[in-house]
Scaffold this motif. Sequence first.
Motif, short mmCIF file in Angstrom:
data_model
loop_
_atom_site.label_atom_id
_atom_site.label_comp_id
_atom_site.label_asym_id
_atom_site.label_seq_id
_atom_site.Cartn_x
_atom_site.Cartn_y
_atom_site.Cartn_z
N GLU A 127 33.15 50.98 42.81
CA GLU A 127 34.65 51.03 41.89
C GLU A 127 35.13 49.62 42.22
OE1 GLU A 127 37.39 54.02 43.52
OE2 GLU A 127 36.36 55.31 42.88
N ARG A 128 35.94 49.22 41.97
CA ARG A 128 36.75 47.58 42.43
C ARG A 128 36.57 47.67 43.52
NH1 ARG A 128 42.36 47.81 43.59
NH2 ARG A 128 43.16 50.01 42.50
N ASP A 137 41.57 47.76 47.84
CA ASP A 137 43.00 46.75 48.41
C ASP A 137 43.84 47.24 48.83
OD1 ASP A 137 44.62 44.87 47.71
OD2 ASP A 137 44.92 45.60 45.94
N ILE A 177 37.01 48.07 37.33
CA ILE A 177 36.37 47.10 38.17
C ILE A 177 36.80 45.72 36.92
CG2 ILE A 177 33.98 45.76 38.34
CD1 ILE A 177 33.06 47.41 39.67
N GLN A 178 37.70 45.86 37.50
CA GLN A 178 38.30 44.41 36.79
C GLN A 178 38.03 42.94 36.69
OE1 GLN A 178 42.12 45.21 37.46
NE2 GLN A 178 42.23 46.94 36.48
N GLU A 179 37.98 42.02 35.89
CA GLU A 179 38.13 41.11 36.23
C GLU A 179 39.25 40.19 37.06
OE1 GLU A 179 37.16 38.86 32.55
OE2 GLU A 179 35.62 40.28 31.54
N GLU A 180 38.42 39.19 37.89
CA GLU A 180 39.40 38.40 38.65
C GLU A 180 39.90 37.60 37.95
OE1 GLU A 180 38.20 35.39 42.49
OE2 GLU A 180 37.46 36.06 41.36
#
Length: 259
Positions: A69-70, A73, A172-175
Amino acid sequence: MERGKGMKFVGDSRVKANNRKANIPKDYSEYPGKTEAFWPNFLLKEWMVGAVFLMGYLLLTVAHPAPLERMADPTDSGYIPLPDWYFLFLYQLLKYQYASGDYNVIGTVVIPGLAFGALLLAPWLDTGKERRPLKRPIASGMMMLALIATIYLTWESVDQHDWEAAAEQGAIQEEADINMEAQGYEIYTSQESCIGCHGDTMAGGAGGPSLLETEKTPEEVMDTIVNGQGAMPGGLFEGSEEELQILAEYIAAHGQPEE
């Protein structure tokens, strides 16, 4: 040989008392086809089987990558964690009213302690020499009860979990490419209601959508912050009117305000 010395009478037979031999097991060579040398025969077979399983695991990891996963946070208060499969039954247990909340100690300590303690004490509670399960009702009953409870709680946990939401929150997201030196970002990170729902890069989370995709004007962003929209409540902004204006322009510019 002197009569009566060094002799032991066994019935009608006389056997020498000092004629005993050490109990030495027979060499494996005396059992052809039934046993073999540990080195290299047996050990070589173990290595071959281990190599086959190792290659199988390597192919499995290549065909099915780990479901990562990302990055974690800590500001995402809406994230719903899910333990590994072998802890799902304990995770499900904590969802019930009698094992959570004020009774959290019962679900985390008492019930698991009794269950695992009973399994550890099973050999002493049932000391019979019988090997058949039906002849050992105490040990068999405790094992079946633990097995059924574990399978049921694991199934309930899997069935009740929202897998689509879990995949979305862990994607997962792009920064995000945002200007973290701008005054708008400083105001944004100072607001717990903003960063808690939308993340520290405004990319969104389980509590709120991504702000990098908004098409709102600064005025519309200000209206949403003040009055709320949908699940987002209003009146949470803590700052002056000027800071609100700077924040709205920063969000409307997707984190790249004009200098």
